[in-house]
Design a protein around this motif. Structure first.
Motif, PDB file in Angstrom:
ATOM      1  N   ARG A  48      -6.667  -1.298  -3.785  1.00 46.52           N
ATOM      2  CA  ARG A  48      -7.875  -2.055  -3.436  1.00 46.52           C
ATOM      3  C   ARG A  48      -8.897  -1.990  -4.570  1.00 46.52           C
ATOM      4  NH1 ARG A  48      -8.818   0.592   2.452  1.00 46.52           N
ATOM      5  NH2 ARG A  48      -7.612  -0.847   3.749  1.00 46.52           N
ATOM      6  N   GLY A  49      -9.027  -0.813  -5.181  1.00 43.16           N
ATOM      7  CA  GLY A  49      -9.989  -0.653  -6.244  1.00 43.16           C
ATOM      8  C   GLY A  49      -9.629  -1.421  -7.496  1.00 43.16           C
ATOM      9  N   GLU A  50      -8.326  -1.644  -7.699  1.00 38.05           N
ATOM     10  CA  GLU A  50      -7.867  -2.362  -8.883  1.00 38.05           C
ATOM     11  C   GLU A  50      -7.843  -3.874  -8.676  1.00 38.05           C
ATOM     12  OE1 GLU A  50      -4.130  -0.804 -10.134  1.00 38.05           O
ATOM     13  OE2 GLU A  50      -4.849   1.262 -10.237  1.00 38.05           O
ATOM     14  N   ASP A  51      -7.529  -4.308  -7.450  1.00 35.72           N
ATOM     15  CA  ASP A  51      -7.443  -5.743  -7.159  1.00 35.72           C
ATOM     16  C   ASP A  51      -7.848  -5.975  -5.718  1.00 35.72           C
ATOM     17  OD1 ASP A  51      -6.902  -8.395  -6.825  1.00 35.72           O
ATOM     18  OD2 ASP A  51      -4.822  -8.324  -7.473  1.00 35.72           O
ATOM     19  N   SER A  52      -9.119  -6.282  -5.517  1.00 35.49           N
ATOM     20  CA  SER A  52      -9.627  -6.471  -4.156  1.00 35.49           C
ATOM     21  C   SER A  52      -9.321  -7.848  -3.599  1.00 35.49           C
ATOM     22  CB  SER A  52     -11.140  -6.238  -4.136  1.00 35.49           C
ATOM     23  OG  SER A  52     -11.802  -7.160  -5.009  1.00 35.49           O
ATOM     24  N   ALA A  53      -8.721  -8.737  -4.421  1.00 38.30           N
ATOM     25  CA  ALA A  53      -8.395 -10.079  -3.946  1.00 38.30           C
ATOM     26  C   ALA A  53      -7.204 -10.071  -2.997  1.00 38.30           C
ATOM     27  CB  ALA A  53      -8.119 -11.010  -5.123  1.00 38.30           C
ATOM     28  N   VAL A  54      -6.395  -9.037  -3.058  1.00 34.79           N
ATOM     29  CA  VAL A  54      -5.230  -8.906  -2.176  1.00 34.79           C
ATOM     30  C   VAL A  54      -5.525  -7.844  -1.125  1.00 34.79           C
ATOM     31  CG1 VAL A  54      -2.794  -8.248  -2.031  1.00 34.79           C
ATOM     32  CG2 VAL A  54      -3.612  -9.596  -3.982  1.00 34.79           C
ATOM     33  N   HIS A  55      -5.262  -8.184   0.128  1.00 36.80           N
ATOM     34  CA  HIS A  55      -5.411  -7.206   1.207  1.00 36.80           C
ATOM     35  C   HIS A  55      -4.111  -6.410   1.278  1.00 36.80           C
ATOM     36  CE1 HIS A  55      -9.271  -8.728   2.518  1.00 36.80           C
ATOM     37  NE2 HIS A  55      -8.783  -9.960   2.503  1.00 36.80           N
ATOM     38  N   TRP A  56      -4.054  -5.346   0.495  1.00 34.75           N
ATOM     39  CA  TRP A  56      -2.829  -4.578   0.343  1.00 34.75           C
ATOM     40  C   TRP A  56      -2.393  -3.920   1.645  1.00 34.75           C
ATOM     41  CZ3 TRP A  56      -0.426  -5.654  -3.992  1.00 34.75           C
ATOM     42  CH2 TRP A  56      -1.173  -6.075  -5.096  1.00 34.75           C
ATOM     43  N   ASP A  57      -3.350  -3.604   2.516  1.00 33.33           N
ATOM     44  CA  ASP A  57      -2.983  -3.012   3.793  1.00 33.33           C
ATOM     45  C   ASP A  57      -2.197  -3.998   4.645  1.00 33.33           C
ATOM     46  OD1 ASP A  57      -5.242  -4.623   4.071  1.00 33.33           O
ATOM     47  OD2 ASP A  57      -6.273  -3.263   5.467  1.00 33.33           O
ATOM     48  N   ARG A  58      -2.634  -5.258   4.659  1.00 36.83           N
ATOM     49  CA  ARG A  58      -1.908  -6.278   5.420  1.00 36.83           C
ATOM     50  C   ARG A  58      -0.538  -6.544   4.802  1.00 36.83           C
ATOM     51  NH1 ARG A  58      -2.884  -8.378  10.469  1.00 36.83           N
ATOM     52  NH2 ARG A  58      -5.105  -8.456   9.919  1.00 36.83           N
TER      53      ARG A  58
END
Length: 235
Positions: A138-148
């Motif tokens: 998230r800290g590196e790329d907040s454009a992707v919702h990595w949790d989802r």
């Protein structure tokens, strides 16, 4: 976007392609399908019917006669001889992906709206090291919702796993690795590896299910993960 996470020998169909209304999809269900889903709320019945309409179109493209697609163990679809498949439906997107059994051993596809999971859900669906990775990503790329994205990879893993084992696979029973590989305009995509952490024995006579590999993509407000498991010696 679904075709972008699947190889060419897997037939994918979305409900939007069919030009069919929800009412028409409901009317096209076979009696045994109606019996299985008839008591559900309307939205659930529509999802059930629409996904099966997609599957029957995919069956037609594969040269497989149309027929009912019933629910088996854990709600998994029961496919006719000669094909394997997977269904997904969420937030207005309904789709099916099918392939011949001589090319694909098992399929898993999950699509979700591209938004964050609710508070506390990440911890419930992930291993501690996976959750830590998501927070770092998230800290590196907040454009992707990595949790989802992680959640869809877990769901795709289960969909590929269950038909070959007839056993439950919990969220903590597979370790997911997500690697971004491509950014093309508004699309972000990559590869996923799902390492099985429990008894990997299958019931179909094939090799143990030690590791699954697949692809993921984020596009048009959705995130999708797909796993395609080839038969032993398959291409």
């Amino acid at each position: 976007m679904i075709r972008g996470v699947l190889p060419d020998d897997v037939v994918a169909v979305t409900f939007d392609e069919l030009g069919m209304s929800d009412a028409a999809a409901l009317a096209a269900m076979y009696p045994v399908e109606v019996e299985q889903i008839g008591r559900a709320v309307e939205s659930r019945r529509i999802e059930f019917a629409a996904a099966r309409a997609c599957a029957r179109e995919a069956m037609s493209r594969l040269g497989v006669p149309a027929g009912p697609i019933t629910r088996g163990g854990r709600g998994m679809p029961v496919w006719p001889p000669g094909v394997v498949g997977t269904l997904t439906h969420t937030g207005g997107l309904r789709a099916a992906a099918l392939a011949p059994v001589d090319r694909v051993r098992s399929l898993g596809l999950d699509v979700e709206p591209h938004g964050p999971l609710s508070e506390g859900v990440l911890e419930a669906v992930s291993l501690p090291e996976e959750a830590a990775w998501v927070r770092a990503a998230r800290g590196e790329d907040s454009a992707v919702h990595w949790d989802r994205l992680l959640f869809t990879a877990k769901e795709a893993t289960y969909k590929a796993w269950y038909p070959l084992t007839r056993r439950w696979l919990g969220f903590a029973d597979a370790h997911i690795t997500l690697t971004p590989t491509d950014v093309d305009g508004a699309t972000v995509s990559g590869v996923l590896i799902s390492r099985i952490l429990v008894d990997p024995r299958a019931v179909d006579g094939g090799p143990d299910l030690v590791e699954f590999r697949g692809r993921w993509a984020v596009r048009d407000g959705y995130v999708a993960s797909a796993i395609v498991l080839r038969p032993a010696g398959g291409g």
